[in-house]
Scaffold this motif. Structure first.
Motif, PDB file in Angstrom:
ATOM      1  N   ARG A 180      58.044  26.280  19.824  1.00 42.77           N
ATOM      2  CA  ARG A 180      59.283  26.302  18.929  1.00 42.77           C
ATOM      3  C   ARG A 180      59.535  24.526  19.042  1.00 42.77           C
ATOM      4  O   ARG A 180      60.280  24.022  19.978  1.00 42.77           O
ATOM      5  CB  ARG A 180      60.420  27.142  19.512  1.00 42.77           C
ATOM      6  CG  ARG A 180      61.567  26.852  18.801  1.00 42.77           C
ATOM      7  CD  ARG A 180      62.881  27.428  19.532  1.00 42.77           C
ATOM      8  NE  ARG A 180      62.566  28.973  19.754  1.00 42.77           N
ATOM      9  CZ  ARG A 180      63.102  29.611  20.814  1.00 42.77           C
ATOM     10  NH1 ARG A 180      63.400  29.072  21.963  1.00 42.77           N
ATOM     11  NH2 ARG A 180      62.716  30.746  20.940  1.00 42.77           N
ATOM     12  N   ASP A 181      59.694  24.008  17.945  1.00 42.96           N
ATOM     13  CA  ASP A 181      59.893  22.418  17.880  1.00 42.96           C
ATOM     14  C   ASP A 181      60.638  22.175  16.527  1.00 42.96           C
ATOM     15  O   ASP A 181      59.992  22.241  15.480  1.00 42.96           O
ATOM     16  CB  ASP A 181      58.667  21.843  18.062  1.00 42.96           C
ATOM     17  CG  ASP A 181      59.082  20.239  18.101  1.00 42.96           C
ATOM     18  OD1 ASP A 181      60.297  19.811  17.847  1.00 42.96           O
ATOM     19  OD2 ASP A 181      58.284  19.477  18.493  1.00 42.96           O
TER      20      ASP A 181
ATOM     21  N   HIS B 298      54.587  14.002  27.049  1.00 45.45           N
ATOM     22  CA  HIS B 298      55.178  14.964  26.359  1.00 45.45           C
ATOM     23  C   HIS B 298      54.192  16.056  25.460  1.00 45.45           C
ATOM     24  O   HIS B 298      53.015  15.589  25.857  1.00 45.45           O
ATOM     25  CB  HIS B 298      56.059  14.226  25.249  1.00 45.45           C
ATOM     26  CG  HIS B 298      55.370  13.393  24.270  1.00 45.45           C
ATOM     27  ND1 HIS B 298      55.386  11.938  24.445  1.00 45.45           N
ATOM     28  CD2 HIS B 298      54.577  13.537  23.098  1.00 45.45           C
ATOM     29  CE1 HIS B 298      54.938  11.462  23.368  1.00 45.45           C
ATOM     30  NE2 HIS B 298      54.142  12.181  22.643  1.00 45.45           N
TER      31      HIS B 298
ATOM     32  N   GLN C 197      60.100  23.372  25.142  1.00 47.37           N
ATOM     33  CA  GLN C 197      60.207  24.223  23.995  1.00 47.37           C
ATOM     34  C   GLN C 197      58.915  24.607  23.259  1.00 47.37           C
ATOM     35  O   GLN C 197      58.402  25.542  22.940  1.00 47.37           O
ATOM     36  CB  GLN C 197      61.402  24.072  22.855  1.00 47.37           C
ATOM     37  CG  GLN C 197      62.732  24.061  23.316  1.00 47.37           C
ATOM     38  CD  GLN C 197      63.716  23.884  22.257  1.00 47.37           C
ATOM     39  OE1 GLN C 197      64.654  24.575  22.105  1.00 47.37           O
ATOM     40  NE2 GLN C 197      63.517  23.259  21.163  1.00 47.37           N
ATOM     41  N   ALA C 198      58.372  23.332  22.977  1.00 51.38           N
ATOM     42  CA  ALA C 198      56.919  23.491  22.253  1.00 51.38           C
ATOM     43  C   ALA C 198      55.903  24.027  23.053  1.00 51.38           C
ATOM     44  O   ALA C 198      55.062  24.824  22.461  1.00 51.38           O
ATOM     45  CB  ALA C 198      56.734  21.878  21.715  1.00 51.38           C
TER      46      ALA C 198
ATOM     47  N   ASN D  14      53.763  17.967  21.471  1.00 53.53           N
ATOM     48  CA  ASN D  14      54.344  18.499  20.528  1.00 53.53           C
ATOM     49  C   ASN D  14      53.140  18.987  19.339  1.00 53.53           C
ATOM     50  O   ASN D  14      51.943  18.670  19.812  1.00 53.53           O
ATOM     51  CB  ASN D  14      55.169  17.350  19.712  1.00 53.53           C
ATOM     52  CG  ASN D  14      54.387  16.103  19.301  1.00 53.53           C
ATOM     53  OD1 ASN D  14      53.539  16.009  19.042  1.00 53.53           O
ATOM     54  ND2 ASN D  14      55.082  15.053  20.054  1.00 53.53           N
TER      55      ASN D  14
ATOM     56  N   ASP E 156      64.154  15.168  24.295  1.00 55.17           N
ATOM     57  CA  ASP E 156      62.720  15.626  24.074  1.00 55.17           C
ATOM     58  C   ASP E 156      62.332  17.222  24.061  1.00 55.17           C
ATOM     59  O   ASP E 156      63.166  17.815  24.790  1.00 55.17           O
ATOM     60  CB  ASP E 156      61.730  15.169  25.290  1.00 55.17           C
ATOM     61  CG  ASP E 156      60.338  15.403  25.227  1.00 55.17           C
ATOM     62  OD1 ASP E 156      59.852  15.133  24.127  1.00 55.17           O
ATOM     63  OD2 ASP E 156      59.800  15.681  26.164  1.00 55.17           O
ATOM     64  N   ARG E 157      61.633  17.803  23.153  1.00 53.00           N
ATOM     65  CA  ARG E 157      61.287  19.211  22.877  1.00 53.00           C
ATOM     66  C   ARG E 157      60.250  19.664  23.656  1.00 53.00           C
ATOM     67  O   ARG E 157      59.746  20.701  23.498  1.00 53.00           O
ATOM     68  CB  ARG E 157      61.476  19.243  21.346  1.00 53.00           C
ATOM     69  CG  ARG E 157      62.566  18.985  20.609  1.00 53.00           C
ATOM     70  CD  ARG E 157      63.833  19.544  21.298  1.00 53.00           C
ATOM     71  NE  ARG E 157      64.995  19.194  20.621  1.00 53.00           N
ATOM     72  CZ  ARG E 157      65.865  19.954  19.729  1.00 53.00           C
ATOM     73  NH1 ARG E 157      65.451  21.325  19.732  1.00 53.00           N
ATOM     74  NH2 ARG E 157      66.881  19.554  19.157  1.00 53.00           N
ATOM     75  N   THR E 158      59.625  18.867  24.574  1.00 47.40           N
ATOM     76  CA  THR E 158      58.303  19.234  25.241  1.00 47.40           C
ATOM     77  C   THR E 158      58.480  20.911  25.879  1.00 47.40           C
ATOM     78  O   THR E 158      57.419  21.707  25.615  1.00 47.40           O
ATOM     79  CB  THR E 158      57.965  18.540  26.331  1.00 47.40           C
ATOM     80  OG1 THR E 158      57.743  17.100  25.825  1.00 47.40           O
ATOM     81  CG2 THR E 158      56.844  18.795  27.171  1.00 47.40           C
TER      82      THR E 158
ATOM     83  N   ASN F 113      59.924  10.604  15.438  1.00 49.06           N
ATOM     84  CA  ASN F 113      60.620  11.781  14.967  1.00 49.06           C
ATOM     85  C   ASN F 113      61.657  11.494  14.023  1.00 49.06           C
ATOM     86  O   ASN F 113      62.373  10.382  14.327  1.00 49.06           O
ATOM     87  CB  ASN F 113      61.024  12.935  15.839  1.00 49.06           C
ATOM     88  CG  ASN F 113      62.140  12.514  16.800  1.00 49.06           C
ATOM     89  OD1 ASN F 113      61.630  11.851  18.004  1.00 49.06           O
ATOM     90  ND2 ASN F 113      63.430  12.796  16.385  1.00 49.06           N
TER      91      ASN F 113
ATOM     92  N   ASP G 193      66.082  28.116  14.528  1.00 55.49           N
ATOM     93  CA  ASP G 193      65.227  27.074  14.375  1.00 55.49           C
ATOM     94  C   ASP G 193      65.434  26.316  13.112  1.00 55.49           C
ATOM     95  O   ASP G 193      64.696  25.742  12.430  1.00 55.49           O
ATOM     96  CB  ASP G 193      63.916  27.456  14.854  1.00 55.49           C
ATOM     97  CG  ASP G 193      63.342  27.821  16.084  1.00 55.49           C
ATOM     98  OD1 ASP G 193      64.108  27.429  16.933  1.00 55.49           O
ATOM     99  OD2 ASP G 193      62.520  28.771  16.157  1.00 55.49           O
TER     100      ASP G 193
ATOM    101  N   VAL H  38      68.626  22.145  22.295  1.00 57.36           N
ATOM    102  CA  VAL H  38      67.394  22.704  23.290  1.00 57.36           C
ATOM    103  C   VAL H  38      67.542  24.037  23.911  1.00 57.36           C
ATOM    104  O   VAL H  38      68.742  24.121  24.504  1.00 57.36           O
ATOM    105  CB  VAL H  38      67.180  21.295  24.149  1.00 57.36           C
ATOM    106  CG1 VAL H  38      66.003  22.045  25.144  1.00 57.36           C
ATOM    107  CG2 VAL H  38      66.801  20.001  23.842  1.00 57.36           C
TER     108      VAL H  38
END
Length: 404
Positions: A116-117, A32, A110-111, A34, A106-108, A96, A288, A273
């Motif tokens: 962007r997270d 991942h 996007q980040a 972040n 999971d925001r992997t 988190n 966001d 997401v």
């Protein structure tokens, strides 16, 4: 109720292996990214050593923060008749702030792509003791004792592939300290269970209801603690066939806290997401923006027509279309009451009037590449909020998944 135990055949084993493989490849325990860990690489899994013993393990390294993370635990079944499990787990890792939507998302992507997270992270080290029991048919009780040291994490990277000029969010503030809490959930689920290979699987049903009541209490008068608060939630879900035009799902959630709840236990709602034109579940018009509070009420409604609306239209061309249709809507209100404000609370928004959005998904746009299912989702924000008024995106459902 629990159905009779069935032997596991080759097809079932193959299906289970495929599902596990998809999980492994997509699991943030393997990779991942972040803003507080940078790139994380490792390995983790949960497996059953015997029908009465379930083990979990994780070990990995965060290259940005230059820190190891790990988790290990075991659950043992002491009564098969009542499905009584006792367990212990120890972990030292980045976690988190728990959200009400996209809880395990999971925001992997996007980040990594856009910087962007919307999630906020902190370090947590400690032990959890658990007991799970099914006292009656259709019910389950889960109890936990949590003893965890929680600390803030700094932002260590602003890297992104596609938008290097996108400003990086600061990491949200938490109250650092040792949190000892007792938590539990009571769940009623009207679906029957099938016992297979020592595991219970819920049988598919067109009509079912699930009610979940949850609580968490941290009290220095009960156990020495740096925190003093109570947190209560109620969630109700109903799925049913509506006339001859598909399936309807309704979900409602209510939450309240008392005492001095720390920011890491606020109720939070983040945007869904979005990456590379695709989007997932949750509220998609939030941009966001993050909403938080110690009071929350949320409801969502979804109706899946599948192909029925087109097939029963009676129109020669329309009735032969392979597309599916889903309509949906959701609203929430969230805010603070009887709360001592912290400077970090200004990073969140609240709303006493319901934030509302609605839309539809046109699915099965690519029947020629089945079993992949591409859908187009259109969402409108229909309340007076200064967020995105309209959001368009694609869905890509894998076999066994819906279009949203």
């Amino acid at each position: 109720a629990v159905a009779q135990q069935q032997p596991v055949g080759f097809i079932s084993r193959a299906r289970n292996f495929a599902n596990q493989s998809q999980f492994v490849l997509a699991s943030p325990d393997f990779f991942h990214f972040n803003r507080v860990d940078g790139a994380y690489v490792g390995a983790g899994s949960t497996w059953r050593e015997t029908p009465d013993l379930r083990l979990t393990a994780k070990l990995g390294y965060a290259t940005g923060s230059d820190r190891w993370q790990y988790r290990g635990g075991a659950d043992f079944q002491v009564s098969e008749a009542k499905r009584i499990w006792i367990g212990e787990a120890y972990h030292d890792e980045t976690v988190n702030r728990p959200g009400l939507t996209n809880r395990s998302m999971d925001r992997t992507i996007q980040a990594l792509l856009y910087r962007r997270d919307p999630l906020d992270y902190y370090r947590e080290r400690g032990v959890t003791l658990s007991v799970a029991i099914r006292p009656f048919n259709f019910t389950q009780v889960d109890l936990h004792y949590n003893d965890q040291q929680q600390s803030e994490l700094p932002v260590i990277t602003d890297y992104s592939l596609l938008r290097p000029s996108q400003p990086q969010r600061i990491n949200g503030f938490i109250m650092a300290g040792r949190m000892r809490s007792l938590s539990g959930t009571f769940t009623y689920d009207s679906r029957s269970l099938l016992r297979r290979d020592g595991q219970d699987t819920r049988l598919p049903s067109r009509t079912w209801t699930r009610v979940t009541v949850g609580t968490e209490v941290a009290s220095p008068g009960l156990i020495p603690d740096d925190f003093s608060f109570s947190r209560y939630t109620l969630q109700i879900e109903r799925h049913q066939r509506t006339s001859e035009f598909g399936m309807t799902a309704v979900s409602a959630l209510f939450g309240i806290t008392t005492g001095t709840v720390p920011p890491q236990r606020y109720f939070t709602i983040e945007s869904g997401v979005r990456a590379l034109g695709f989007q997932g579940n949750g509220f998609t018009t939030l941009r966001d923006t993050g909403f938080a509070g110690n009071r929350v009420a949320m409801i969502s409604v979804r109706h899946d027509f599948d192909r029925l609306l087109f097939a029963k239209s009676g129109l020669p061309l329309i009735r032969k279309l392979p597309f599916t249709l889903r309509v949906f809507g959701g609203m929430f209100a969230i805010g603070f009451a009887h709360h001592v404000f912290l400077p970090s609370d200004s990073a969140f928004r609240t709303t006493s009037s319901p934030y509302t959005e609605a839309g539809f998904v046109l699915g099965n746009l690519t029947p020629f590449i089945a079993p992949l299912n591409l859908g187009a989702q259109f969402t409108w924000q229909i309340s007076a909020q200064s967020t995105r008024r309209f959001q368009f995106g694609f869905n890509l459902a894998l076999p066994g998944q819906g279009t949203q």
